[in-house]
Design an enzyme around this catalytic site. Sequence first.
Site, PDB file in Angstrom:
ATOM      1  N   SER A  69       4.871  -5.785   9.593  1.00  0.00           N
ATOM      2  CA  SER A  69       4.082  -5.769   8.358  1.00  0.00           C
ATOM      3  C   SER A  69       4.900  -6.153   7.129  1.00  0.00           C
ATOM      4  O   SER A  69       4.342  -6.386   6.052  1.00  0.00           O
ATOM      5  CB  SER A  69       3.407  -4.409   8.157  1.00  0.00           C
ATOM      6  OG  SER A  69       4.329  -3.437   7.729  1.00  0.00           O
ATOM      7  N   THR A  72       5.097  -1.693  14.546  1.00  0.00           N
ATOM      8  CA  THR A  72       5.850  -0.936  15.552  1.00  0.00           C
ATOM      9  C   THR A  72       4.989  -0.516  16.731  1.00  0.00           C
ATOM     10  O   THR A  72       5.436  -0.533  17.882  1.00  0.00           O
ATOM     11  CB  THR A  72       6.456   0.328  14.897  1.00  0.00           C
ATOM     12  OG1 THR A  72       7.427  -0.088  13.949  1.00  0.00           O
ATOM     13  CG2 THR A  72       7.121   1.229  15.917  1.00  0.00           C
ATOM     14  N   THR A 102       3.709   0.100   9.675  1.00  0.00           N
ATOM     15  CA  THR A 102       3.615   1.146   8.653  1.00  0.00           C
ATOM     16  C   THR A 102       4.224   0.732   7.304  1.00  0.00           C
ATOM     17  O   THR A 102       3.874   1.297   6.273  1.00  0.00           O
ATOM     18  CB  THR A 102       4.321   2.440   9.121  1.00  0.00           C
ATOM     19  OG1 THR A 102       5.703   2.152   9.362  1.00  0.00           O
ATOM     20  CG2 THR A 102       3.678   3.011  10.361  1.00  0.00           C
ATOM     21  N   ASP A 103       5.140  -0.255   7.345  1.00  0.00           N
ATOM     22  CA  ASP A 103       5.908  -0.512   6.117  1.00  0.00           C
ATOM     23  C   ASP A 103       5.044  -0.944   4.931  1.00  0.00           C
ATOM     24  O   ASP A 103       5.290  -0.528   3.795  1.00  0.00           O
ATOM     25  CB  ASP A 103       7.000  -1.563   6.389  1.00  0.00           C
ATOM     26  CG  ASP A 103       8.087  -1.006   7.291  1.00  0.00           C
ATOM     27  OD1 ASP A 103       8.179   0.233   7.434  1.00  0.00           O
ATOM     28  OD2 ASP A 103       8.861  -1.801   7.866  1.00  0.00           O
TER      29      ASP A 103
HETATM   30  N1  ASP Z   1       8.666  -2.671  10.407  1.00  0.00           N
HETATM   31  C1  ASP Z   1       7.497  -2.096  11.028  1.00  0.00           C
HETATM   32  C2  ASP Z   1       6.272  -2.716  10.400  1.00  0.00           C
HETATM   33  O1  ASP Z   1       5.930  -2.354   9.319  1.00  0.00           O
HETATM   34  C3  ASP Z   1       7.506  -0.614  10.853  1.00  0.00           C
HETATM   35  C4  ASP Z   1       6.360   0.124  11.517  1.00  0.00           C
HETATM   36  O2  ASP Z   1       5.369  -0.415  11.941  1.00  0.00           O
HETATM   37  O3  ASP Z   1       6.449   1.373  11.580  1.00  0.00           O
HETATM   38  O4  ASP Z   1       5.660  -3.580  10.988  1.00  0.00           O
END
Ligand code: ASP
Length: 381
Positions: A54, A12, A85-86
């Site tokens: 991710s 993100t 973050t995932d």
């Molecule tokens: N879907 C995103 C990822 O994990 C979520 C994020 O980065 O907060 O790449």
Amino acid sequence: MKKVLLIATGGTIASGYTEEGLAPKIAAEDLLQYVEEYKTFCQVDILQPFSLDSTNIYARHWLKLAELIEEQYACYDGFVICHGTDTMAFTAAALSYLIQNSKKPVVITGSQKPINLPVTDARTNLLDSLRFASHDRAHGVNIVFGGNAIAGTRAKKERSKSYNAFSSINYPNVAALCDGKIVFYIDDRDRVTGPAVFYHTLNEKVLLLKLMPGMDGSVLQRLFPYYDAVVIEAFGVGGLPEYGQVPFYTEIRRWTDAGKIVMMATQVTHEGSDMEVYKVGRIIKEDFHLMEAYDMTLEATVTKVMWALGQVEEQELPGKRKSPGQSEPLEEQENSGQSAPAARQGRSGSCGLVEQRACSEQFRRLFYKTVNHDMLLYTLE
Ligand code: ASP
């Protein structure tokens, strides 16, 4: 001035709006433009090995990140990985096992909002991470996010939207970051002696199985051919159901007789497992000499099993099998957002009985050795 290597991988923090939804598209050098203050305390070089949500990051990417850091290790004082973050907690745990005994900090960060929005957590997280990676007391693999530094083996994404997305599970935060200052709660860099150790092998054939009421052992029966290890997320402090046409007991025997690893863990986030408390846990644990994850996170448990299996196979059975994580070049799926199912086919366990025993003893020693604060309740040391 400190030298930091920024490794951007997507997520993100680097995402922008597309017709199909948010997707990574901000280049690594553009990320830095939003945090120019870093120039007062460090000099940054950039690498971008891939650019992925991710959700599409797994073992082969962890190996690639560890390899990049190993190659560049001598040239930098610290490393910052920008990551979605995932699955960040899995990457942080995996890197904690692949890069051990590092006196230099390896920081993983990301954000809940893209860096180019007017209101975002991305700029604070990135600047905090560069600051942490430049600090003399920082070392090893940590996630820096939402004003906290969390040991790479202890992090869990507990909130899907809030800025304080990550918590440190069953362990204190390593440090707090606020207004450009860092307060260390765990200040143990001096305890790191000897050179950093890099590992190059993971066995991806690890299944994470979450129990639900009504599930019996037939799921393990069906999945037996495809995995070398299973981590079972049991209820509470741990145990296995006794009902069903195919009891778990029979299947645990099948898996352990074949030399596969059965690791017990709990689906409860806090306080960990303790299989010996209840009859539903103690008997099966004793009968099959089962291991359990105690206070470790599931992310750390799964990646530690992958790592420990990888090391056992490399040392006990040299040349016998090749890591699926190393078998195909990353380029095939870089930036494509596509997975490559064929590349996921891994090895199958095939030790003889004597080798099997040695493997499982060595596995036990590796798994029960504390790495990057991952386990407090039980170690063999
Ligand atoms: N879907 C995103 C990822 O994990 C979520 C994020 O980065 O907060 O790449």
